[in-house]
Write an enzyme that holds these catalytic residues in place. Structure first.
Site, PDB file in Angstrom:
ATOM      1  CB  SER A 183      -0.936   0.005   1.203  1.00  0.00           C
ATOM      2  OG  SER A 183      -0.172   0.063   2.394  1.00  0.00           O
ATOM      3  CG  HIS A 211      -4.278  -1.678  -1.286  1.00  0.00           C
ATOM      4  ND1 HIS A 211      -4.950  -0.475  -1.392  1.00  0.00           N
ATOM      5  CD2 HIS A 211      -3.839  -1.734  -0.009  1.00  0.00           C
ATOM      6  CE1 HIS A 211      -4.899   0.166  -0.241  1.00  0.00           C
ATOM      7  NE2 HIS A 211      -4.245  -0.577   0.628  1.00  0.00           N
ATOM      8  CE  LYS A 242      -7.698  -0.968   1.481  1.00  0.00           C
ATOM      9  NZ  LYS A 242      -7.299  -2.063   2.367  1.00  0.00           N
TER      10      LYS A 242
HETATM   11  C1  LIG Z   1      -7.269  -2.506   3.752  1.00  0.00           C
HETATM   12  C2  LIG Z   1      -6.584  -3.793   3.938  1.00  0.00           C
HETATM   13  C3  LIG Z   1      -7.070  -4.736   4.846  1.00  0.00           C
HETATM   14  C4  LIG Z   1      -8.230  -4.464   5.749  1.00  0.00           C
HETATM   15  O1  LIG Z   1      -9.438  -4.477   5.045  1.00  0.00           O
HETATM   16  P1  LIG Z   1     -10.795  -4.151   5.827  1.00  0.00           P
HETATM   17  O2  LIG Z   1     -11.835  -4.894   5.091  1.00  0.00           O
HETATM   18  O3  LIG Z   1     -10.942  -2.672   5.775  1.00  0.00           O
HETATM   19  O4  LIG Z   1     -10.623  -4.636   7.229  1.00  0.00           O
HETATM   20  C5  LIG Z   1      -6.424  -5.955   4.927  1.00  0.00           C
HETATM   21  N1  LIG Z   1      -5.340  -6.233   4.165  1.00  0.00           N
HETATM   22  C6  LIG Z   1      -4.827  -5.332   3.298  1.00  0.00           C
HETATM   23  C7  LIG Z   1      -3.628  -5.687   2.486  1.00  0.00           C
HETATM   24  C8  LIG Z   1      -5.427  -4.077   3.170  1.00  0.00           C
HETATM   25  O5  LIG Z   1      -4.922  -3.191   2.326  1.00  0.00           O
END
Ligand SMILES: *Cc1c(COP(=O)(O)O)cnc(C)c1O
Length: 397
Positions: A183, A211, A242
């Site tokens: 990220s 992501h 996301k």
């Molecule tokens: C955003 C993210 C999460 C968490 O996702 P949520 O559904 O918001 O809990 C987990 N792993 C990665 C790699 C992320 O970027």
């Protein structure tokens, strides 16, 4: 008791402020989107949401959610295995498996829970987890909850992964785990090489597509599409929070027996509520839209290429990216904060990151591109970066 404890908390909070790491929430008073209205009433262009496909405020998803609300109610007031599974939860699980080319899926309240609940039921003391150093916090926490031995390799460093795999040969089972897209840099995990090493050293593979799903690969099916490995990876985790509409919800998808055992033993699944019916209904609609058209993915890919190319031409130092995350490198922590503040004055909402979120002297502004951005939005963002970049003397040419 609380008086003493309160003083301790106040001292901690002061310390966080003193080192400049205190996080403030910025209030948005509109829906999420390319253009948002913030608390002072101003409209700004948003370049820091995970709204990659621009679906956070999609009329089609809102309508599907409303229909789900009418047909299946507001909440289910139960964990899945007692009385919290509706037909639409099962349909959504099937949609996710179809999307990723996997055998079955298990839903969670969030991907944080999917990662928190995946290692402990699957691995024991005699096993090994081999984890990328830059993996998401939820993977790190999930690994901590299981009894397997832990190995770590430097980010996307295949020589180091091979060394760790050799060291871990005595264990019963080995699981390599990686984020699909990291990220902070936007780089994609080299899954082809990871898979080859896994085959050579007899290991399982898990990829967190949070992501990358909806973003990476020609049709946005994620890193398994990018590397032609659909159906080959044992465990994929991901989020509905996301690219996929951004509401709430997470999942683990992969081999049948793995999902079957998670349904029996995964604690965040057994002891936490089901996702709201309207989220399940909108999720089903979302995956239907993905099947029908590649328009949003194509737009996202075009937007990202357009942005990166022009920012480089202007003289910005951008990390190589294969996702919708563009790291504009500034290297200096204070500069990253000043630049982000000046960009907000120009109507561009971005976030500056610095140590300890990124390595020391690697401060940057992270720009996240969306299919919701119009060319004029991208142009306005590039113009603002150029103006502020000139003022602050950060352009390379
Ligand atoms: C955003 C993210 C999460 C968490 O996702 P949520 O559904 O918001 O809990 C987990 N792993 C990665 C790699 C992320 O970027």
């Amino acid at each position: 008791m609380y008086q003493n404890y309160k003083q301790y908390l106040q001292a901690e909070l002061t310390l966080i402020k003193e080192v400049g790491l205190f996080k403030n929430e910025r209030i948005i008073i509109s829906a999420q989107g390319a253009v948002i209205r913030v608390a002072d009433g101003n409209e700004v262009l948003n370049f820091c949401a995970n709204n990659y496909l621009g679906l956070s405020n999609s009329p089609a998803l809102i309508e599907a959610a409303k229909k789900g609300l009418d047909s299946h109610g507001y909440g289910v007031s139960s964990v899945r295995f007692i009385c919290g599974t509706q037909d639409i939860h099962k349909q959504l699980e099937a949609s996710i498996a179809r999307f990723f080319g996997t055998e079955d899926t298990i839903l969670y309240a969030a991907c944080f829970d999917a990662n928190g609940g995946v290692f402990e039921p699957l691995l024991g003391e005699e096993d090994a987890v081999i984890s990328d150093a830059l993996n998401h916090a939820s993977i790190i926490d999930g690994v901590r909850l299981c009894k397997a031995q832990r190995y770590r390799y430097a980010n996307a460093d295949m020589d180091d992964l091979e060394t760790q795999l050799k060291t871990a040969q005595a264990h019963r089972f080995r699981l390599i785990v990686t984020d699909g897209v990291f990220s902070m840099d936007g780089n994609v995990a080299p899954l082809d090489k990871i898979y080859a090493l896994a085959t050579k050293y007899n290991a399982l593979v898990m990829v967190d597509e949070s992501h990358s799903a909806g973003v990476v690969g020609r049709t946005g099916r994620g890193v398994t599409e990018r590397y032609n490995l659909r159906g080959k990876i044992e465990i994929i985790t991901g989020t509905l929070g996301k690219a996929f509409g951004g509401a709430i919800g997470g999942f683990t998808t992969g081999k049948q027996e793995i999902i079957d055992l998670l349904r029996q033993r995964s604690r965040p699944y057994l002891f936490s509520n089901s996702i709201p019916p309207m989220v399940a209904a909108a999720g089903i609609k979302m995956f239907e839209m993905m099947d029908e058209s590649n328009e949003l993915q194509d737009k996202l890919h075009r937007n990202t290429a357009y942005f990166v190319e022009r920012m480089k031409l202007v003289g910005f130092d951008i990390k190589p990216t294969e996702s919708a995350i563009c790291a504009v490198m500034l290297y200096d922590a204070k500069l990253s904060q000043e630049m982000a503040a000046r960009l907000l004055d120009e109507g561009i909402y971005v976030t500056g990151f610095y140590f300890p979120v990124v390595p020391k002297d690697q401060a940057r502004i992270r720009v996240q591109i969306s299919a919701a951005h119009k060319t004029e939005h991208l142009d306005k963002c590039i113009a603002a970066f150029t103006k502020v970049g000139k003022d602050l003397n950060v352009l390379m040419c």
